[in-house]
Design an enzyme around this catalytic site. Sequence first.
Site, PDB file in Angstrom:
ATOM      1  N   GLY A  13       0.822  -1.207   0.000  1.00  0.00           N
ATOM      2  CA  GLY A  13       0.000   0.000   0.000  1.00  0.00           C
ATOM      3  C   GLY A  13       0.853   1.252   0.000  1.00  0.00           C
ATOM      4  O   GLY A  13       0.471   2.282   0.556  1.00  0.00           O
ATOM      5  N   ASP A  58      -1.255  -6.963  -6.692  1.00  0.00           N
ATOM      6  CA  ASP A  58      -2.569  -7.059  -6.072  1.00  0.00           C
ATOM      7  C   ASP A  58      -2.432  -8.073  -4.938  1.00  0.00           C
ATOM      8  O   ASP A  58      -2.265  -9.271  -5.176  1.00  0.00           O
ATOM      9  CB  ASP A  58      -3.608  -7.534  -7.086  1.00  0.00           C
ATOM     10  CG  ASP A  58      -5.019  -7.579  -6.508  1.00  0.00           C
ATOM     11  OD1 ASP A  58      -5.165  -7.734  -5.272  1.00  0.00           O
ATOM     12  OD2 ASP A  58      -5.988  -7.492  -7.290  1.00  0.00           O
ATOM     13  N   SER A 138      -7.673  -1.782  12.875  1.00  0.00           N
ATOM     14  CA  SER A 138      -8.530  -0.596  12.913  1.00  0.00           C
ATOM     15  C   SER A 138      -9.385  -0.623  14.166  1.00  0.00           C
ATOM     16  O   SER A 138      -9.671  -1.699  14.721  1.00  0.00           O
ATOM     17  CB  SER A 138      -9.440  -0.559  11.680  1.00  0.00           C
ATOM     18  OG  SER A 138     -10.427   0.450  11.785  1.00  0.00           O
ATOM     19  N   TYR A 151     -15.666  -4.263   6.749  1.00  0.00           N
ATOM     20  CA  TYR A 151     -14.350  -3.772   7.155  1.00  0.00           C
ATOM     21  C   TYR A 151     -14.068  -4.163   8.599  1.00  0.00           C
ATOM     22  O   TYR A 151     -12.949  -4.578   8.932  1.00  0.00           O
ATOM     23  CB  TYR A 151     -14.319  -2.265   6.980  1.00  0.00           C
ATOM     24  CG  TYR A 151     -12.976  -1.607   7.169  1.00  0.00           C
ATOM     25  CD1 TYR A 151     -11.958  -1.779   6.221  1.00  0.00           C
ATOM     26  CD2 TYR A 151     -12.718  -0.794   8.264  1.00  0.00           C
ATOM     27  CE1 TYR A 151     -10.726  -1.154   6.376  1.00  0.00           C
ATOM     28  CE2 TYR A 151     -11.499  -0.162   8.425  1.00  0.00           C
ATOM     29  CZ  TYR A 151     -10.498  -0.350   7.490  1.00  0.00           C
ATOM     30  OH  TYR A 151      -9.285   0.273   7.644  1.00  0.00           O
TER      31      TYR A 151
END
Length: 254
Positions: A13, A58, A138, A151
């Site tokens: 990323g 990817d 997260s 998510y």
Amino acid sequence: MNDIVGKRAIVTGAARGIGAIVAKSLMACGARVVCLDRRIELGEAIADAGNGLFVQCDISIKTEVGRAFAVACEWLGGLDILVHAAGLDKPGFTPEDIPEEAWDLVLGVNAKGTFLTNQAAARVMKKIGGGTIINFGSLAGIRGMPERAAYSAAKAAIAGWTRAVAQAWGQHGITVNVIAPTMRTEVAQKYLDTLDPAERTALDIERDRITPMGRLGDVETDLLPLILLLAGSGGRYITGQTLSVDGGRTMLGA
């Protein structure tokens, strides 16, 4: 930062957002860095600015991960650090209305991507006697967010995976941790842009209520120091942890 000099790192990323900032910082500290991302022009620009290498990948596709890690580790001559910052969200659905394709995409990039990249890194690190893997979780994976249920599920899976592999790979000198940041990023801004003014105001009020520090974090000043700690000698005895860098909001729970 001195113990980062000469380290061999892969950052996923790395074309933008947190990943780009981490890649640039590691290179500035003297590490050799391979940047992985799907975005060619942005990724090449980040790598070229620090004499790194860009490899398109990817992370949700096993063959691409295998190819990218082979190229990266040949160029690096091994692998000491993996910062797996790549991720993707498709917000805006109630849990009962999430399309199957959105679920598959979010779980594929976040959860499967973590699985594939960590496996590839560990295979190399076991051969050289250790290394550092830093995954990204997260707040959504800790508390859950109903408007971001896929998510939330993916990030919770990353935390569980990290605890499991930290136990399995510790004997090989590999540390594996999760950082759960609440930062001002492009991804966060894109989510905010999907909200109408009333929803945005309500979110701002709720953020202030549950965050003792009363603000979103800054990647360079609030997050990078922890990443450099974990990547260097200061993190050699820290593993299997979910480290929340969120101004205290996880501490307060729901």
